[in-house]
Write an enzyme that holds these catalytic residues in place. Structure first.
Site, PDB file in Angstrom:
ATOM      1  N   CYS A  78       0.866  -1.188   0.000  1.00 26.60           N
ATOM      2  CA  CYS A  78       0.000   0.000   0.000  1.00 26.60           C
ATOM      3  C   CYS A  78       0.899   1.233   0.000  1.00 26.60           C
ATOM      4  CB  CYS A  78      -0.918   0.018   1.225  1.00 26.60           C
ATOM      5  SG  CYS A  78      -1.852   1.556   1.349  1.00 26.60           S
ATOM      6  N   ILE A  79       0.822   2.000  -1.076  1.00 24.71           N
ATOM      7  CA  ILE A  79       1.763   3.126  -1.257  1.00 24.71           C
ATOM      8  C   ILE A  79       1.588   4.188  -0.172  1.00 24.71           C
ATOM      9  CG2 ILE A  79       0.239   4.259  -2.959  1.00 24.71           C
ATOM     10  CD1 ILE A  79       2.863   5.240  -4.328  1.00 24.71           C
TER      11      ILE A  79
END
Lengths: 125, 139
Positions: A78-79
């Site tokens: 998850c950036i």
């Protein structure tokens, strides 16, 4: 065929991560189709190449890398969770500056939706 | 602590047998709002699932019930007040919001919430609703 997706929210220095890795590897070795692991919250720290864990402790990041290479296991990062934890994954960052472990695919929460849609079972650690 | 009597457990098991997973995701919120980011991280997932038109229900249990209590102000302690975003649930078609009655009672909290259309459920009904979902995530 049953498809399994896994969400990891624990950091590489957590003993709970060892449980997650054991769980995923057991599933893979039994032939379960593990369609992906999604790293959220402190789980995103797993992708930080600058993390060094004392050599006499469990090397979670090495183990994720091994599972990825051995089983082509997709590791989704998850950036947003990663960037707030010091993992540089901006595509404009040149690779020398990036400290995101390359075995991880830069993803967002949309990927979690995708995984949950395709998975028969979603397991959170 | 077992909150279930044997009777309740079998009632839940019964509804699991006739399982009709109508909704994609149940999110259990179990932490108070401002000490950690669990509530906000859970909210982000809820909004993304709703944006992709995946049915999502919210469950508030344990200290998670504090996320719904009204007249809180995160800005007093310099925390981004993500609770304000709960007002957008209707816009996102997030309509199934369940609160554990026992968790409220244990904390002596009144039923004054900052959003409407919430349902207070007994432990048993809470569990019965929970098993209607394909997946469960807990924060």
């Amino acid at each position: 065929m049953n498809k399994l997706a896994v969400v990891v929210t624990t950091p590489p220095y957590s003993n709970l991560t060892i449980t997650a890795i054991d769980y995923v590897e057991t599933a893979l070795s039994l032939g379960v189709d593990v369609i992906g692991v999604f790293f959220y919250q402190d789980g995103a720290i797993q992708a930080n190449s600058n993390v060094t864990i004392a050599s006499d402790e469990y090397q979670a990041i090495q183990q994720w890398t091994r599972l990825h290479q051995q089983y082509q296991l997709p590791l989704h990062l998850c950036i947003t969770a990663a960037e707030k934890r010091g993992v540089q994954c901006d595509s404009t960052t040149n690779t020398e500056q990036s400290n995101a472990n390359e075995v991880f695919t830069i993803s967002g929460l949309g990927e979690l939706v995708e995984l949950s849609t395709n998975a028969t079972r979603l397991v959170q650690f | 602590m077992s909150a279930f009597t044997q009777q309740e457990t079998s009632a839940v098991a019964e509804s699991t047998e006739t399982i009709n997973t109508t909704k994609a995701l149940a999110l259990i919120n179990s932490q108070a709002p401002f000490a950690c980011s669990d509530g906000k991280d859970s909210l982000d997932i809820a909004l993304i699932f709703a944006s992709f038109e995946q049915g999502v229900s919210l469950f508030f249990q344990g200290d998670g019930v504090y996320q719904l209590i009204d007249k809180q102000n995160g800005s007093l302690i310099s925390v981004k007040d993500y609770l304000k975003t709960f007002a957008a649930f209707e816009f996102y078609d997030i309509e199934d919001i369940y609160i554990c009655q026992q968790s409220l009672a244990e904390r002596k909290l009144a039923s004054s919430f900052h959003i409407d259309n919430v349902q207070i459920l007994t432990v048993k009904d809470f569990a019965v609703q929970l098993v209607q979902h394909k997946h469960i995530l807990r924060f």
